[in-house]
Write a protein that holds these residues in place. Structure first.
Motif, PDB file in Angstrom:
ATOM      1  N   SER A 105      35.267  23.070  -5.734  1.00 53.33           N
ATOM      2  CA  SER A 105      34.649  22.289  -6.797  1.00 53.33           C
ATOM      3  C   SER A 105      34.263  23.175  -7.972  1.00 53.33           C
ATOM      4  CB  SER A 105      33.389  21.569  -6.276  1.00 53.33           C
ATOM      5  OG  SER A 105      32.728  20.904  -7.329  1.00 53.33           O
ATOM      6  N   ALA A 106      34.383  22.621  -9.162  1.00 57.95           N
ATOM      7  CA  ALA A 106      33.903  23.293 -10.364  1.00 57.95           C
ATOM      8  C   ALA A 106      32.415  23.068 -10.563  1.00 57.95           C
ATOM      9  CB  ALA A 106      34.670  22.802 -11.584  1.00 57.95           C
ATOM     10  N   SER A 107      31.811  22.256  -9.720  1.00 57.05           N
ATOM     11  CA  SER A 107      30.389  21.937  -9.836  1.00 57.05           C
ATOM     12  C   SER A 107      29.607  22.565  -8.693  1.00 57.05           C
ATOM     13  CB  SER A 107      30.176  20.420  -9.816  1.00 57.05           C
ATOM     14  OG  SER A 107      30.775  19.801 -10.924  1.00 57.05           O
ATOM     15  N   PHE A 108      28.302  22.674  -8.901  1.00 60.68           N
ATOM     16  CA  PHE A 108      27.406  23.131  -7.848  1.00 60.68           C
ATOM     17  C   PHE A 108      27.067  21.970  -6.919  1.00 60.68           C
ATOM     18  CE2 PHE A 108      27.091  26.628 -10.663  1.00 60.68           C
ATOM     19  CZ  PHE A 108      26.579  27.698  -9.946  1.00 60.68           C
ATOM     20  N   THR A 109      26.474  22.303  -5.774  1.00 60.35           N
ATOM     21  CA  THR A 109      26.134  21.266  -4.793  1.00 60.35           C
ATOM     22  C   THR A 109      24.737  20.698  -4.991  1.00 60.35           C
ATOM     23  OG1 THR A 109      25.251  22.843  -3.193  1.00 60.35           O
ATOM     24  CG2 THR A 109      27.616  22.380  -3.101  1.00 60.35           C
ATOM     25  N   VAL A 110      24.041  21.157  -6.016  1.00 53.32           N
ATOM     26  CA  VAL A 110      22.725  20.627  -6.346  1.00 53.32           C
ATOM     27  C   VAL A 110      22.797  20.137  -7.791  1.00 53.32           C
ATOM     28  CG1 VAL A 110      21.552  22.151  -4.742  1.00 53.32           C
ATOM     29  CG2 VAL A 110      21.869  22.917  -7.082  1.00 53.32           C
ATOM     30  N   PRO A 111      21.889  19.255  -8.225  1.00 58.61           N
ATOM     31  CA  PRO A 111      20.689  18.760  -7.560  1.00 58.61           C
ATOM     32  C   PRO A 111      20.980  17.781  -6.415  1.00 58.61           C
ATOM     33  CG  PRO A 111      20.537  18.527  -9.956  1.00 58.61           C
ATOM     34  CD  PRO A 111      21.964  18.803  -9.621  1.00 58.61           C
ATOM     35  N   ASP A 112      19.914  17.487  -5.681  1.00 58.19           N
ATOM     36  CA  ASP A 112      19.922  16.475  -4.633  1.00 58.19           C
ATOM     37  C   ASP A 112      19.030  15.314  -5.035  1.00 58.19           C
ATOM     38  OD1 ASP A 112      21.486  17.822  -2.562  1.00 58.19           O
ATOM     39  OD2 ASP A 112      19.817  19.219  -2.455  1.00 58.19           O
ATOM     40  N   VAL A 113      19.371  14.134  -4.560  1.00 60.79           N
ATOM     41  CA  VAL A 113      18.466  13.000  -4.694  1.00 60.79           C
ATOM     42  C   VAL A 113      17.443  13.067  -3.572  1.00 60.79           C
ATOM     43  CG1 VAL A 113      18.263  10.491  -4.580  1.00 60.79           C
ATOM     44  CG2 VAL A 113      20.115  11.525  -5.870  1.00 60.79           C
ATOM     45  N   VAL A 114      16.175  12.881  -3.916  1.00 55.97           N
ATOM     46  CA  VAL A 114      15.087  12.952  -2.943  1.00 55.97           C
ATOM     47  C   VAL A 114      14.415  11.590  -2.848  1.00 55.97           C
ATOM     48  CG1 VAL A 114      12.818  13.975  -2.481  1.00 55.97           C
ATOM     49  CG2 VAL A 114      14.696  15.414  -3.281  1.00 55.97           C
ATOM     50  N   PHE A 115      14.138  11.172  -1.647  1.00 53.18           N
ATOM     51  CA  PHE A 115      13.393   9.937  -1.383  1.00 53.18           C
ATOM     52  C   PHE A 115      12.012  10.317  -0.866  1.00 53.18           C
ATOM     53  CE2 PHE A 115      12.306   5.781   0.048  1.00 53.18           C
ATOM     54  CZ  PHE A 115      11.735   5.913   1.304  1.00 53.18           C
ATOM     55  N   LYS A 116      10.978   9.668  -1.383  1.00 56.41           N
ATOM     56  CA  LYS A 116       9.610   9.944  -0.950  1.00 56.41           C
ATOM     57  C   LYS A 116       8.899   8.613  -0.688  1.00 56.41           C
ATOM     58  CE  LYS A 116       7.215  13.858  -0.469  1.00 56.41           C
ATOM     59  NZ  LYS A 116       6.581  14.492  -1.558  1.00 56.41           N
ATOM     60  N   ARG A 117       8.194   8.544   0.431  1.00 58.81           N
ATOM     61  CA  ARG A 117       7.396   7.366   0.784  1.00 58.81           C
ATOM     62  C   ARG A 117       5.986   7.833   1.108  1.00 58.81           C
ATOM     63  NH1 ARG A 117       9.025   2.737   5.319  1.00 58.81           N
ATOM     64  NH2 ARG A 117       7.141   1.465   5.100  1.00 58.81           N
ATOM     65  N   ILE A 118       5.022   7.388   0.317  1.00 54.39           N
ATOM     66  CA  ILE A 118       3.643   7.822   0.518  1.00 54.39           C
ATOM     67  C   ILE A 118       2.720   6.613   0.455  1.00 54.39           C
ATOM     68  CG2 ILE A 118       4.041  10.123  -0.423  1.00 54.39           C
ATOM     69  CD1 ILE A 118       2.701   9.191  -2.993  1.00 54.39           C
ATOM     70  N   GLY A 128       0.774  -1.228   0.000  1.00 54.61           N
ATOM     71  CA  GLY A 128       0.000   0.000   0.000  1.00 54.61           C
ATOM     72  C   GLY A 128       0.804   1.276   0.000  1.00 54.61           C
ATOM     73  N   GLU A 129       2.123   1.187  -0.229  1.00 51.68           N
ATOM     74  CA  GLU A 129       2.967   2.374  -0.194  1.00 51.68           C
ATOM     75  C   GLU A 129       3.846   2.453  -1.437  1.00 51.68           C
ATOM     76  OE1 GLU A 129       4.050   3.598   4.213  1.00 51.68           O
ATOM     77  OE2 GLU A 129       4.711   1.562   3.790  1.00 51.68           O
ATOM     78  N   LEU A 130       4.198   3.683  -1.796  1.00 53.85           N
ATOM     79  CA  LEU A 130       5.122   3.960  -2.880  1.00 53.85           C
ATOM     80  C   LEU A 130       6.437   4.434  -2.289  1.00 53.85           C
ATOM     81  CD1 LEU A 130       5.543   4.402  -6.026  1.00 53.85           C
ATOM     82  CD2 LEU A 130       4.997   6.803  -5.563  1.00 53.85           C
ATOM     83  N   PHE A 131       7.543   3.851  -2.763  1.00 55.04           N
ATOM     84  CA  PHE A 131       8.897   4.258  -2.386  1.00 55.04           C
ATOM     85  C   PHE A 131       9.564   4.788  -3.655  1.00 55.04           C
ATOM     86  CE2 PHE A 131       7.464   0.851   0.261  1.00 55.04           C
ATOM     87  CZ  PHE A 131       8.004   1.018   1.524  1.00 55.04           C
ATOM     88  N   ALA A 132       9.830   6.084  -3.728  1.00 53.88           N
ATOM     89  CA  ALA A 132      10.326   6.683  -4.961  1.00 53.88           C
ATOM     90  C   ALA A 132      11.607   7.464  -4.701  1.00 53.88           C
ATOM     91  CB  ALA A 132       9.266   7.613  -5.572  1.00 53.88           C
ATOM     92  N   VAL A 133      12.497   7.475  -5.701  1.00 57.34           N
ATOM     93  CA  VAL A 133      13.696   8.318  -5.664  1.00 57.34           C
ATOM     94  C   VAL A 133      13.788   9.086  -6.975  1.00 57.34           C
ATOM     95  CG1 VAL A 133      15.111   7.059  -4.010  1.00 57.34           C
ATOM     96  CG2 VAL A 133      15.109   6.356  -6.401  1.00 57.34           C
ATOM     97  N   PHE A 134      14.240  10.332  -6.866  1.00 63.77           N
ATOM     98  CA  PHE A 134      14.367  11.178  -8.044  1.00 63.77           C
ATOM     99  C   PHE A 134      15.265  12.352  -7.683  1.00 63.77           C
ATOM    100  CE2 PHE A 134      10.446  11.866  -5.702  1.00 63.77           C
ATOM    101  CZ  PHE A 134      10.510  13.213  -5.355  1.00 63.77           C
ATOM    102  N   ALA A 135      15.759  13.050  -8.703  1.00 69.63           N
ATOM    103  CA  ALA A 135      16.615  14.213  -8.488  1.00 69.63           C
ATOM    104  C   ALA A 135      15.779  15.479  -8.499  1.00 69.63           C
ATOM    105  CB  ALA A 135      17.691  14.285  -9.558  1.00 69.63           C
ATOM    106  N   VAL A 136      16.076  16.384  -7.587  1.00 70.51           N
ATOM    107  CA  VAL A 136      15.441  17.697  -7.525  1.00 70.51           C
ATOM    108  C   VAL A 136      16.534  18.756  -7.500  1.00 70.51           C
ATOM    109  CG1 VAL A 136      14.182  19.291  -6.038  1.00 70.51           C
ATOM    110  CG2 VAL A 136      13.270  17.006  -6.459  1.00 70.51           C
ATOM    111  N   ALA A 137      16.417  19.731  -8.391  1.00 70.44           N
ATOM    112  CA  ALA A 137      17.369  20.835  -8.439  1.00 70.44           C
ATOM    113  C   ALA A 137      16.886  21.953  -7.517  1.00 70.44           C
ATOM    114  CB  ALA A 137      17.520  21.338  -9.866  1.00 70.44           C
TER     115      ALA A 137
END
Length: 887
Positions: free
Chosen positions: A517-530, A494-503
């Motif tokens: 670093s020559a890169s930025f610190t974002v995006p981040d990986v986000v985990f969501k459980r609903i 009955g639950e969704l476990f999802a991962v995705f990148a958010v800038a």
């Protein structure tokens, strides 16, 4: 240090939502011109990096594109349109949080997330397959680093095997997980093979052994080059586990000169992946090897110990895709002939802020009913792309007519990277995807989900999975892709476990990631459980169509001790007949967490809102005397109807009356046309011919002298006109006191775009700001990577996006948002740019054009092609101090 991998990578564990809650956790053109379609253009980003190391695959085939618009000039290379992963590109490692994958144990407590981890390029042996794990259902995560490699083989100083990402993670049972990756293994004393490998964890993802070579994927045709290098290269694998038998299947793309089209869609399986040391693998099966094949194959078991399926993407022409499908009634031992599940459909458009678009499919099977579900992005409506769904109720023999699932099909810009998963206990089908339907232009994006409880006949209204919308271009740099190539989810109990990148907005603005670093610190990986069980997890279909305010001071800026009337336009965004509904008796409330801001009128009644219509919520807030001007006010609007949960809409109000100091201005009027001002330098970046930037006063009909670059088919005799030309400003010092800077300029352009798409263009200009500050890494930063505000005339951000390109004369790799197409006169550009205080910077105007076509090939009556820049003004801004209050 490359990109920040969420908070996880700086602390061992990060608090997230309790299981079942909805809070998120941040974890660490015109028609083609005899297109030379290198099959390796279809290779994944990590496959390219591995291929560059092995240098094993140099074979090329030719595919001619099918015209949608008659070809005005049948020459030139149009880059990697509909072939998003170019072979032989020059970029650095792909973005640090690309290609997220997730697996969950049967209890929902043990979660493993895999991703491409660019930190691993500094290791010997290289390992860029990163992972983190949770033992408490996602409340906290631990950064495990990178998958290990014994490094027992060497060629010179390089140790092998090397692990090159493209992750897929599966749960096998008990506490055992497996993780697949591309690997490079030593093939001879001086050569390597690009193949597949798996790692195995028996302690819920804490530690791993491997890589275990997938022997069936190692140069399966057996041929070598004259230098002894294997001619086959394995790329982009996915896996599945048959819980009835314990069989682990793996499918991949085998690039080979042996196949007529240069590609073999391949599968193999292991029956002892749980315990074999090493696991043994079946003889490879070639599922398909036709000219249009192929990439991004996804295998799935039918759940009955006999049926298996695989789906993949085909490229029948320059502008079109199909999805091929094959089934097995012998659990993957053999395969029936493949069929096309779809007719040719129009390929996805580029998305502003997203690198390397693709139409890769996703496949899932209900393990109880045997129903097969397919989801993909389809751009037949030419609004970017829509999310299409099909199913098979007869175990893959036939499929249903496509159903479009997104909110406003054909009228809501791009939706892309869909993923489908089925809850093994309830049968609920979940689908989620990136979505730019929340704005009419620019890179504002969110992640959206929908679900069905009746096998795909009825669907819930599409709902945001992200806590707030984000700019897809935030954090974007040349370490592409910014948001990755796919996202994943698992559903169970009955639950969704999802991962995705958010800038997210870069915390430090312009200097984010500096000085290390020559890169930025974002995006981040986000985990969501609903869970989707309660009313609040099914919120009203309302988004924020706009927010304005009036301040009592009357100057249009928010200062201390002011009353501010806020007007929020809320839209019932779902018009899809599949699930559009009237919202009755809508109420909205406003809150803020910003200190010294008090909500005076917090509630607003909006009445009924029909599908596609909007209503305005009226609120009032008060800034107290202690409010510090320049402090952003964070607003949260919660709005719902009488029979829905509440949509949570977040927005930021910038404050403070600006006191601006002009730092730099250039209108080019003090010089003779054809020359450049003192301190401005044209620089040739790439291409067979050098065409420096200059100035003109007769372009665009303004009569004003402006910096100019021509868009022309002016290559050397027998050579390509493709080029990258740069215009560099004098250095500019930003005072340390600056809260932010504003940049204003006027652009006018008439360059080659693609009339078959809204966004895709081939020739144009973008602007980067170079950080020249002593003590920092020299880097050139795209405007969209850190902007707070960015408009071009009436639109957000920039209007177009160029394709990824293998052309050595083009801007390296291409794949950038840019000013291109036809501006229909001068357009004013305005930006608010944070985090530049104390910096020494330089403007770098970057013009790129490809090897075929100019504006007149698209618009035959337009004969003066090019782009101009004028009236550049950079200002440093601080907020006016608070005025003392009278007693």
């Amino acid at each position: 240090m490359p990109k920040r991998f969420g908070l996880l990578f700086f602390v061992c564990a990060v608090l997230c939502a309790l299981p079942g809650s909805a809070a998120a956790q941040k974890l660490p053109r015109i028609t083609p011109r005899k297109v030379q379609d290198d099959k390796n253009d279809h290779m994944s980003a990590m496959g390219h990096l591995a291929a560059r190391v092995s240098a094993a695959l140099q074979q090329k085939g030719i595919v001619t594109g099918r015209a949608l618009v008659a070809p005005p000039n049948p020459t030139g290379d149009k880059g990697c349109t509909n072939a998003p992963d170019c072979f032989d590109d020059n970029d650095g490692p792909a973005g640090g949080q690309a290609e997220t994958s997730i697996a969950v144990d049967s209890t929902g407590q043990h979660i493993v997330v895999g991703f491409n981890d660019t930190r691993g390029f500094g290791l010997n042996p290289i390992s860029v397959s990163g992972y983190f794990y949770s033992d408490d259902g996602g409340k906290t995560f631990i950064d495990g680093g990178q998958l290990p490699s014994p490094g027992s083989d060497t060629i010179g100083t390089a140790k092998f095997p090397e692990v090159f990402g493209d992750p897929d993670v599966k749960y096998l049972g008990a506490c055992t997980f497996v993780y697949s990756s591309i690997i490079l293994k030593k093939f001879s004393a001086t050569t390597v093979a690009q193949t597949m490998g798996i790692h195995r964890s028996t302690d819920c993802g804490h530690t791993w052994t491997g890589p275990f070579e997938v022997t069936s994927a190692t140069n399966p045709n057996g041929f070598t080059t004259t230098s002894g290098s294997p001619v086959d290269a394995a790329d982009k694998e996915f896996m599945d586990i048959d819980r009835a038998t314990g069989r682990l299947i793996l499918s991949w793309t085998n690039f080979t000169p042996v196949a007529v089209g240069g590609i073999e869609m391949s599968t193999t399986y292991s029956d002892d992946a749980l315990s074999g040391n090493p696991p043994t693998w079946s003889t490879r099966q070639v599922v398909s090897a036709t000219v249009p094949d192929g990439q991004s194959s996804v295998p799935r078991f039918g759940g009955n110990g006999s049926n298996a399926y695989v789906v993949w993407r085909r490229f029948p022409s320059f502008y079109t895709n199909t999805f091929a499908f094959a089934r097995s009634t012998e659990n993957g031992n053999t395969w029936k002939p493949s069929v096309d599940l779809t007719s040719e459909f129009f390929t996805t458009d580029s998305e502003i802020g997203n690198d390397r678009p693709n139409n890769s499919p996703s496949l899932a099977v209900d393990q109880h009913s045997g129903t097969v579900y397919l989801v993909y992005a389809n751009n037949n409506a030419q609004d970017g792309s829509d999310i299409y769904f099909q199913k098979s109720a007869d175990r893959g023999v036939s499929f249903s007519t496509p159903l479009i699932l997104n909110s406003r099909p054909g009228n809501d810009r791009a939706q892309w990277f869909p993923w489908v998963t089925v809850d093994s206990s309830t049968g609920r089908v979940w689908i989620f995807y990136y979505d730019q339907g929340i704005d009419t232009s620019g890179d504002l994006s969110q992640v959206t989900y929908t679900f069905s409880d009746d096998g795909g006949r009825k669907w819930s209204q599409p709902t945001t999975l992200t806590d707030r919308s984000f700019h897809a271009g935030w954090g974007n740099d040349t370490g592409q892709p910014n948001l990755g190539d796919y996202n994943q989810a698992v559903a169970q109990n009955g639950e969704l476990f999802a991962v995705f990148a958010v800038a997210s907005r870069p915390p430090a603005g312009f200097v984010d990631g500096q000085p290390t670093s020559a890169s930025f610190t974002v995006p981040d990986v986000v985990f969501k459980r609903i869970s989707g069980k309660n009313r609040e997890s099914r919120p009203a279909t309302l988004d924020l169509g706009g927010l304005t305010f009036t301040d009592s001071g009357g100057n249009g800026f928010i200062d201390p001790n002011e009353t501010v009337d806020v007007r929020a336009v809320l839209r019932n965004y779902v018009t899809n007949p599949l699930n559009a509904a009237n919202l009755r008796e809508v109420q909205a409330t406003l809150s803020t967490s910003t200190p010294n801001v008090m909500i005076v009128r917090r509630s607003s009644d909006l009445g009924n809102i029909s599908p596609g219509q909007s209503a305005t919520a009226n609120f009032r807030l008060q800034t107290l005397p202690g409010f510090v001007p320049g402090t952003p006010i964070e607003l949260v609007i919660k709005a719902g109807a009488d029979d829905t949960g509440r949509a949570v809409l977040q927005n930021t109000l910038f404050t403070g009356t600006p006191v601006a100091t002009e730092l730099f201005a250039e209108n080019f009027d003090e010089i003779t046309p054809g020359t450049l001002p003192l301190g401005w330098n044209p620089v040739h970046g790439a291409g067979a011919n050098t065409v420096p930037w200059t100035t003109r006063n007769d372009f665009c009909g303004t009569g004003s002298n402006a910096a100019f670059h021509v868009n022309a088919n002016d290559g050397p005799t027998g050579g390509s006109p493709s080029r990258w030309e740069r215009l560099l400003s004098p250095p500019i010092a930003i005072p340390a006191s600056a809260e932010y800077v504003t940049l204003d300029l006027d652009v006018c352009y008439d360059t080659e775009d693609d009339p078959n798409f809204n966004i895709l263009a081939y020739d144009g200009m973008f602007l980067r700001i170079a950080d020249l500050t002593t003590g920092r890494i020299l880097r050139s930063v795209l405007l969209e990577a850190f902007e707070d505000e960015f408009t071009t005339g009436p639109i957000q951000s920039m209007p177009k996006h160029e394709p990824r390109s293998r052309d050595r004369g083009y801007f390296p790799n291409g794949d950038m948002a840019l000013w291109a197409g036809f501006s229909n006169g001068p357009q004013h550009v305005h930006l608010r740019l944070p985090g530049m205080a104390g910096s020494s910077v330089q403007f770098r105007f970057e013009f790129a054009q490809d090897g075929g076509g100019i504006c007149s090939d698209v618009r035959p009556t337009h004969t003066d092609c090019g782009i101009s820049v004028d009236n550049i003004v950079l200002k440093s801004v601080v907020s006016a101090p608070s005025q003392p209050q009278n007693d």
